[in-house]
Motif scaffolding. Structure first.
Motif, mmCIF file in Angstrom:
data_model
loop_
_atom_site.group_PDB
_atom_site.id
_atom_site.type_symbol
_atom_site.label_atom_id
_atom_site.label_comp_id
_atom_site.label_asym_id
_atom_site.label_seq_id
_atom_site.Cartn_x
_atom_site.Cartn_y
_atom_site.Cartn_z
ATOM 1 N N THR A 75 63.451 101.807 17.659
ATOM 2 C CA THR A 75 64.510 102.773 17.358
ATOM 3 C C THR A 75 65.089 103.309 18.654
ATOM 4 N N ARG A 124 63.831 111.968 17.050
ATOM 5 C CA ARG A 124 62.638 111.601 16.266
ATOM 6 C C ARG A 124 61.610 112.704 16.474
ATOM 7 N N HIS A 152 64.207 108.228 7.295
ATOM 8 C CA HIS A 152 64.556 107.420 8.466
ATOM 9 C C HIS A 152 65.866 106.711 8.093
ATOM 10 N N GLN A 155 67.249 103.463 9.780
ATOM 11 C CA GLN A 155 66.432 102.284 9.447
ATOM 12 C C GLN A 155 66.838 101.758 8.067
ATOM 13 N N ARG A 185 58.090 106.643 5.929
ATOM 14 C CA ARG A 185 59.415 107.278 5.731
ATOM 15 C C ARG A 185 60.506 106.242 5.507
ATOM 16 N N THR A 186 60.288 105.008 6.015
ATOM 17 C CA THR A 186 61.350 104.008 5.856
ATOM 18 C C THR A 186 61.561 103.677 4.374
ATOM 19 N N ARG A 246 53.486 99.294 7.364
ATOM 20 C CA ARG A 246 52.219 99.563 8.069
ATOM 21 C C ARG A 246 51.537 100.778 7.426
HETATM 22 C C1 NCD Z 1 58.939 102.853 11.511
HETATM 23 C C2 NCD Z 1 58.876 104.374 11.725
HETATM 24 O O1 NCD Z 1 58.821 104.855 12.850
HETATM 25 O O2 NCD Z 1 58.924 105.038 10.697
HETATM 26 N N1 NCD Z 1 59.229 102.150 12.678
HETATM 27 C C3 NCD Z 1 60.535 101.980 13.047
HETATM 28 O O3 NCD Z 1 61.279 102.933 13.213
HETATM 29 N N2 NCD Z 1 60.977 100.732 13.171
HETATM 30 C C4 NCD Z 1 57.758 102.323 10.800
HETATM 31 C C5 NCD Z 1 56.379 102.541 11.329
HETATM 32 O O4 NCD Z 1 56.152 103.214 12.323
HETATM 33 O O5 NCD Z 1 55.461 101.986 10.708
#
Ligand code: NCD
Length: 325
Positions: A75, A124, A152, A155, A185-186, A246
């Motif tokens: 990001t 963030r 997020h 994303q 959050r995604t 994850r």
């Molecule tokens: C995600 C996040 O930070 O929420 N990563 C990202 O922004 N690509 C997902 C994660 O950390 O697992």
């Protein structure tokens, strides 16, 4: 930023009357289907331009403050790359421990400081709702790059763009979200965004990591088709998009509980034999063990391409809030 009317006295040729000029991007709830089509169209244009010329001067002279209170690779660096590919520059604050935050400065004060120097702030932060707090304090646009377990939105926009570019459309698809749906959050943002389309959503997770009821209720109110289970095999054969997440170790209060669920699902080449030939596997990344590397070369593995789409979407969003799209 607080809402303000467009200034009708700006010079001809300036696009500051564009609908997203000066706006914050805090939640996917701000977007309707038309907005999304617009983001996709601008992102598509950005892709063409990057492929043709690499870097161009749409945002020449503009400055982005990249304020990260939590770790980030994609990001943070994709926002930096986006700004620089558009001819702008970046104030990177990745290690807040080296900034005045470590002296106890509040988020509103930090944001008020950065907006003296920058035209847009990307934030963030580990607390849900922090992006909205920052946006209230700032006159300049604030873009939420992840607020704790909240949202997020950028994303989710790049995820939707990925689906659109890879499969051609969103209506009529079955999307299966797998893994940590509680803290991820995604998936909170993406499921809400997909409610703008005729999409069927399957949630597959360990019992203690289910999609929050609040999100399910919200989407039920929009008559969205949703299913919940712990068994991927039941839904994999019908899935068009498998969105793997994850298990968010850093959000667990008890490390022993994390240890119990961390390996709950692992996608590998053998499991994927049960899936369609024309479908995609996505992941916001970073991955730990939830997708085996033996699947990476499969054409359905879209997670590395997904990162590249993120560049174009973030270029589009920066151009939009800075009045140049
Ligand atoms: C995600 C996040 O930070 O929420 N990563 C990202 O922004 N690509 C997902 C994660 O950390 O697992």
């Amino acid at each position: 930023m607080p809402s303000q009317p467009n200034n009708p006295h700006l010079p001809f040729g300036d696009q500051r009357t564009a609908p997203w000029y000066g706006k914050d991007i805090i939640s996917v709830k701000q977007f309707n289907r038309e907005d999304l089509e617009y983001v996709f169209a601008v992102a598509h244009e950005m892709r063409t331009m990057v492929e043709r010329v690499g870097t161009f001067d749409l945002l020449k002279g503009k400055i982005l403050a990249n304020l990260f209170y939590e770790p980030s690779t994609r990001t943070s660096s994709s926002f930096t790359a986006s700004m620089e590919r558009l001819g702008g520059s970046v104030i990177p604050i990745n290690e807040v421990k080296y900034s005045s935050v470590s002296k106890g400065e509040s988020l509103p004060d930090t944001v008020r400081t950065l907006e003296c120097y920058a035209d847009v702030i990307v934030l963030r932060h580990p607390e849900t709702g922090s992006a909205a707090i920052a946006a209230k304090a700032a006159r300049k646009p604030v873009i939420n790059a992840g607020d704790g377990v909240g949202e997020h939105p950028t994303q989710a926009l790049l995820d939707a763009f990925t689906i659109r570019e890879e499969l051609g459309h969103l209506d009529g698809l079955t999307v299966t979200m797998l893994g940590d749906l509680k803290y991820g959050r995604t998936v909170h943002s993406l499921s809400r965004l997909l409610s703008l389309y005729k999409v069927k959503l399957n949630y597959v997770s360990p019992d203690i990591l289910k999609m929050p009821q609040e999100v399910i209720d919200e989407l039920n109110a929009k008559k969205m088709e949703q299913t919940e289970s712990g068994d991927l095999a039941q839904v994999l054969p019908q899935t068009d998009v498998l969105y793997v997440t994850r298990v968010q170790k850093e959000r667990f209060e008890d490390p022993a509980v994390y240890e119990k669920v961390k390996g709950a699902y692992v996608i590998d080449a053998a499991i994927m034999k049960a899936a369609k030939d024309r479908m995609i596997v996505m992941h916001p990344l970073p991955r730990v063990t939830e997708i085996s590397m033996d699947f990476d070369e499969d054409p359905r593995a879209a997670y590395f391409r997904q990162m590249e789409y993120g560049l174009y979407v973030r270029m589009a969003l920066l151009a939009m809030v800075l009045g140049k799209a």
